[in-house]
Design a protein around this motif. Structure first.
Motif, mmCIF file in Angstrom:
data_model
loop_
_atom_site.group_PDB
_atom_site.id
_atom_site.type_symbol
_atom_site.label_atom_id
_atom_site.label_comp_id
_atom_site.label_asym_id
_atom_site.label_seq_id
_atom_site.Cartn_x
_atom_site.Cartn_y
_atom_site.Cartn_z
ATOM 1 N N PHE A 89 0.833 -1.206 0.000
ATOM 2 C CA PHE A 89 0.000 0.000 0.000
ATOM 3 C C PHE A 89 0.869 1.257 0.000
ATOM 4 N N ARG A 90 1.894 1.293 0.846
ATOM 5 C CA ARG A 90 2.775 2.461 0.927
ATOM 6 C C ARG A 90 3.582 2.643 -0.356
ATOM 7 N N PHE A 91 4.084 1.538 -0.910
ATOM 8 C CA PHE A 91 4.837 1.624 -2.156
ATOM 9 C C PHE A 91 3.959 2.175 -3.283
ATOM 10 N N ALA A 92 2.717 1.713 -3.319
ATOM 11 C CA ALA A 92 1.805 2.166 -4.370
ATOM 12 C C ALA A 92 1.552 3.672 -4.264
ATOM 13 N N ILE A 93 1.420 4.177 -3.040
ATOM 14 C CA ILE A 93 1.206 5.617 -2.845
ATOM 15 C C ILE A 93 2.430 6.400 -3.306
ATOM 16 N N GLU A 94 3.621 5.918 -2.924
ATOM 17 C CA GLU A 94 4.846 6.621 -3.314
ATOM 18 C C GLU A 94 5.029 6.627 -4.827
ATOM 19 N N GLN A 95 4.797 5.474 -5.462
ATOM 20 C CA GLN A 95 4.957 5.408 -6.909
ATOM 21 C C GLN A 95 3.885 6.227 -7.617
ATOM 22 N N GLY A 96 2.684 6.243 -7.058
ATOM 23 C CA GLY A 96 1.617 7.045 -7.643
ATOM 24 C C GLY A 96 1.950 8.523 -7.619
ATOM 25 N N ALA A 97 2.614 8.975 -6.547
ATOM 26 C CA ALA A 97 3.019 10.383 -6.452
ATOM 27 C C ALA A 97 3.968 10.755 -7.588
ATOM 28 N N TYR A 98 4.896 9.873 -7.901
ATOM 29 C CA TYR A 98 5.828 10.147 -8.996
ATOM 30 C C TYR A 98 5.127 10.128 -10.353
ATOM 31 N N VAL A 99 4.135 9.254 -10.499
ATOM 32 C CA VAL A 99 3.408 9.160 -11.764
ATOM 33 C C VAL A 99 2.696 10.477 -12.088
ATOM 34 N N VAL A 100 2.119 11.111 -11.052
ATOM 35 C CA VAL A 100 1.396 12.371 -11.291
ATOM 36 C C VAL A 100 2.316 13.586 -11.234
ATOM 37 N N GLY A 101 3.604 13.351 -11.091
ATOM 38 C CA GLY A 101 4.559 14.449 -11.078
ATOM 39 C C GLY A 101 4.760 15.113 -9.743
ATOM 40 N N ASN A 102 4.327 14.472 -8.679
ATOM 41 C CA ASN A 102 4.436 15.052 -7.336
ATOM 42 C C ASN A 102 5.744 14.573 -6.684
ATOM 43 N N PHE A 103 6.862 15.075 -7.179
ATOM 44 C CA PHE A 103 8.163 14.586 -6.725
ATOM 45 C C PHE A 103 8.533 15.095 -5.337
ATOM 46 N N THR A 104 7.916 16.177 -4.888
ATOM 47 C CA THR A 104 8.248 16.740 -3.577
ATOM 48 C C THR A 104 7.235 16.362 -2.505
ATOM 49 N N HIS A 105 6.280 15.494 -2.856
ATOM 50 C CA HIS A 105 5.263 15.064 -1.892
ATOM 51 C C HIS A 105 4.568 16.252 -1.239
ATOM 52 N N TRP A 106 4.026 17.131 -2.072
ATOM 53 C CA TRP A 106 3.179 18.259 -1.698
ATOM 54 C C TRP A 106 3.931 19.408 -1.029
ATOM 55 N N GLN A 107 5.259 19.400 -1.085
ATOM 56 C CA GLN A 107 5.990 20.519 -0.501
ATOM 57 C C GLN A 107 6.185 21.661 -1.503
ATOM 58 N N GLN A 108 6.061 21.372 -2.786
ATOM 59 C CA GLN A 108 6.098 22.404 -3.827
ATOM 60 C C GLN A 108 4.807 22.319 -4.634
ATOM 61 N N PRO A 109 4.175 23.462 -4.929
ATOM 62 C CA PRO A 109 2.899 23.422 -5.653
ATOM 63 C C PRO A 109 3.050 22.806 -7.045
ATOM 64 N N LEU A 110 2.086 21.986 -7.411
ATOM 65 C CA LEU A 110 2.023 21.438 -8.754
ATOM 66 C C LEU A 110 1.443 22.499 -9.695
ATOM 67 N N PRO A 111 1.544 22.303 -11.004
ATOM 68 C CA PRO A 111 0.907 23.251 -11.933
ATOM 69 C C PRO A 111 -0.586 23.411 -11.618
ATOM 70 N N THR A 112 -1.115 24.580 -11.922
ATOM 71 C CA THR A 112 -2.496 24.899 -11.550
ATOM 72 C C THR A 112 -3.491 23.885 -12.099
ATOM 73 N N PHE A 113 -3.355 23.537 -13.379
ATOM 74 C CA PHE A 113 -4.294 22.589 -13.969
ATOM 75 C C PHE A 113 -4.222 21.240 -13.267
ATOM 76 N N THR A 114 -3.013 20.792 -12.930
ATOM 77 C CA THR A 114 -2.845 19.501 -12.252
ATOM 78 C C THR A 114 -3.502 19.520 -10.878
ATOM 79 N N ARG A 115 -3.320 20.628 -10.157
ATOM 80 C CA ARG A 115 -3.931 20.743 -8.826
ATOM 81 C C ARG A 115 -5.443 20.661 -8.915
ATOM 82 N N PHE A 116 -6.009 21.246 -9.954
ATOM 83 C CA PHE A 116 -7.465 21.237 -10.118
ATOM 84 C C PHE A 116 -7.969 19.881 -10.619
#
Length: 564
Positions: free
Chosen positions: A42-69
């Motif tokens: 479960f934890r591995f899937a969450i971590e890999q999913g974050a990279y798939v959507v481009g969330n390399f900083t795990h919510w510490q840096q804002p993603l592009p506006t369209f992606t956030r929406f």
């Protein structure tokens, strides 16, 4: 094969006893390992999913506006499709649902809800909803451990213990907090302390913690916070923080329950879309509102003493968490309130330090205290809140100030506002029963195989003279008669002397029903409590004849022992 069957029966008989046995300890470890491995995936899937959507900083840096929406809206559509494919009549998951199943079904969880919880939890956390992963962890841990018990034909009383083991192992595997995991199981899920359950739960928690250390390393979730000793002169501020946290916990709970009450009659897709849209608009306006509660702590550390940013973050987390949890996003509550507590404590510390005291309040320490206080105020588990913070911070210096912050927070929530645990309030709103009579609680702990009479007399369509001979020579043995009807179906009756017949040898026949060998005495009580007499026969899987008998007298004596 006969040896294997004999070993299986011996193991099952040990597990039926309400005592700590080697069998339940070994099975608890196996269930804990199964639960921990599921959580690792479960934890591995969450971590890999974050990279798939481009969330390399795990919510510490804002993603592009369209992606956030787009992320929250796309996530709720996928979650709805997942729930629809599983064909679940009702979508119920997380800690409240597990509490309900522990009380009503010995902790056994439907596979559909478990699949929904696994994939739905991953999608929700990857998409940035303000929820924690401990809710899915509790559900998945209980399901994995009871699956092990079910496939080795474990009695239901031991299944309940295995569910507790799986929950403890899952929490320990999620946060590397084995002691807090044990206490959370006892305080929140089981709501009782029993040694024969505590020992296997302890072993399962150790197994979960060791597995997560081997795979993810020994680092704590809160390694960025360095707790230090609080001077005695500042303990008054600690108590004041506890009071603030008590009110904060009540406000968040009221907000979340109001959301639940408002949307409870809405369809699933409507609720999920509202949650996705509100989260998406918040993400555009306040990017830091995205992410699980624990990620808010890093935001707090980056913006120390910036009151406007901290107030904005608090508003965002309150709304985002209440909406996500209240509208049914498959995530956990504890992670969310941790984030809220951290922001409240950061605001409190910044305001107090602006008064320019002789000794400034230590930022990291008070954030940890904020997490402990709001957890106690929300879930009404003060011991679990204390131990969670001690283990997450790896600090013993925080114990006394944590106690001083937990007590006022808990008392304000439970006494001043007469508030229940947020999990119990959720169960009430969802009309899920969680209270059972004390008699059932006492009798659920013992499996029928532990007390059943195996050396009974079974007679197939005997004559009355044969019955009289058997009753005369059988001493204290129970006598059961089996009759075969025209459709070749067997029925069973208990035979005793009719005491009211005087000197004539008259017999009393009482029809009896059957229960599986994995049943508990609580189920026997349900069958016999109306008449307060009689018996049930016990049958093994795949066998046509009874293997034991449990009489009303046996149940009565067992109940006296448990309640004495």
């Amino acid at each position: 094969m006969p040896q294997a069957q004999a070993l299986k029966k011996s193991l099952r008989k040990q597990l039926a006893a309400p005592t700590t046995t080697i069998a339940i300890c070994l099975l608890g470890v196996l269930g804990g390992i199964a639960a921990a491995l599921v959580i690792v995936v479960f934890r591995f899937a969450i971590e890999q999913g974050a990279y798939v959507v481009g969330n390399f900083t795990h919510w510490q840096q804002p993603l592009p506006t369209f992606t956030r929406f787009a992320l929250p809206i796309g996530a709720v559509v996928v979650i709805f499709l997942l729930f629809s494919l599983s064909r679940s009549r009702r979508v119920r998951m997380g800690i409240p649902y597990v509490v309900h199943r522990m009380k009503q079904h010995y902790g056994m969880l439907p596979w559909r809800s478990t699949v929904n919880q696994f994939f739905g939890g991953i999608i929700a956390l990857v998409a940035g909803f303000s929820v924690g992963r401990e809710g899915p962890a509790v559900h998945l841990g209980a399901a994995a451990s009871t699956w092990v018990g079910y496939h080795v034909d474990t009695p239901k009383n031991a299944i309940r213990t295995l569910a507790a083991c799986g929950i403890a192992a899952a929490i320990a595997a999620s946060f590397n907090t084995p002691i807090a995991a044990m206490v959370l199981v006892m305080e929140v899920v089981l709501r009782e302390y029993k040694v024969h359950i505590f020992i296997p739960v302890m072993l399962a928690a150790v197994a979960g913690s060791l597995i997560t250390e081997q795979i993810f390393g020994p680092a704590s979730e809160l390694a960025m916070l360095q707790a230090s000793e609080v001077p005695n002169i500042q303990l008054g501020w600690v108590v004041a923080l506890g009071i603030v946290l008590g009110f904060s916990g009540v406000i968040f709970k009221r907000l979340m329950l109001d959301v639940m009450e408002t949307v409870k009659d809405m369809g699933l897709i409507t609720r999920l879309l509202f949650a996705g849209l509100i989260t998406a608009f918040l993400a555009i306006i306040i990017p830091t509102s995205l992410g699980p509660g624990l990620t808010a702590i890093q935001q707090v550390l980056q913006h120390q003493n910036e009151l406007s940013i901290l107030f904005t973050l608090l508003f965002a987390k309150l709304i985002a968490s209440a909406v996500a949890l209240g509208m049914g996003i498959p995530g956990g509550l504890i992670g969310a309130v941790f984030g809220i507590g951290a922001v409240v404590a950061a605001l409190f510390t910044s305001i107090v330090n602006s008064l320019q005291l002789d000794q400034l309040l230590q930022y990291d320490t008070f954030i940890l205290l904020g997490m402990a206080g709001i957890l106690a105020a929300s879930i009404h588990a003060p011991m679990a809140a204390l131990l969670a913070i001690v283990e997450l911070s790896r600090s013993v210096e925080i114990i006394i100030p944590a106690m001083l912050v937990i007590v006022p927070a808990y008392l304000i929530s439970s006494q001043l506002f007469n508030s229940k645990s947020i999990f119990i309030s959720q169960l009430d709103l969802q009309d899920l029963p969680y209270q059972i009579p004390p008699v059932a609680i006492a009798l659920q702990k013992t499996g029928v195989e532990h007390v059943m009479e195996s050396d009974f007399k079974l007679l197939i369509e005997p004559t009355q003279n044969e019955l009289l001979d058997v009753l005369e020579n059988s001493a204290n043995q129970t006598v059961v008669v089996m009759d075969i009807d025209d459709d070749n179906r067997a029925s069973y009756r208990l035979v005793t002397y009719d005491i009211g017949a005087g000197d004539s040898p008259s017999l009393n026949y009482m029809p009896i029903t059957g229960l599986k060998v994995t049943s508990t005495l609580a189920e026997v009580w349900d069958e016999l409590s109306g008449a307060r007499r009689g018996a049930v026969y016990i049958y093994d899987h795949g066998q046509s004849e009874p293997c034991g008998v449990v009489t009303w007298e046996v149940v009565r004596k067992a109940l006296q022992r448990e309640l004495s």
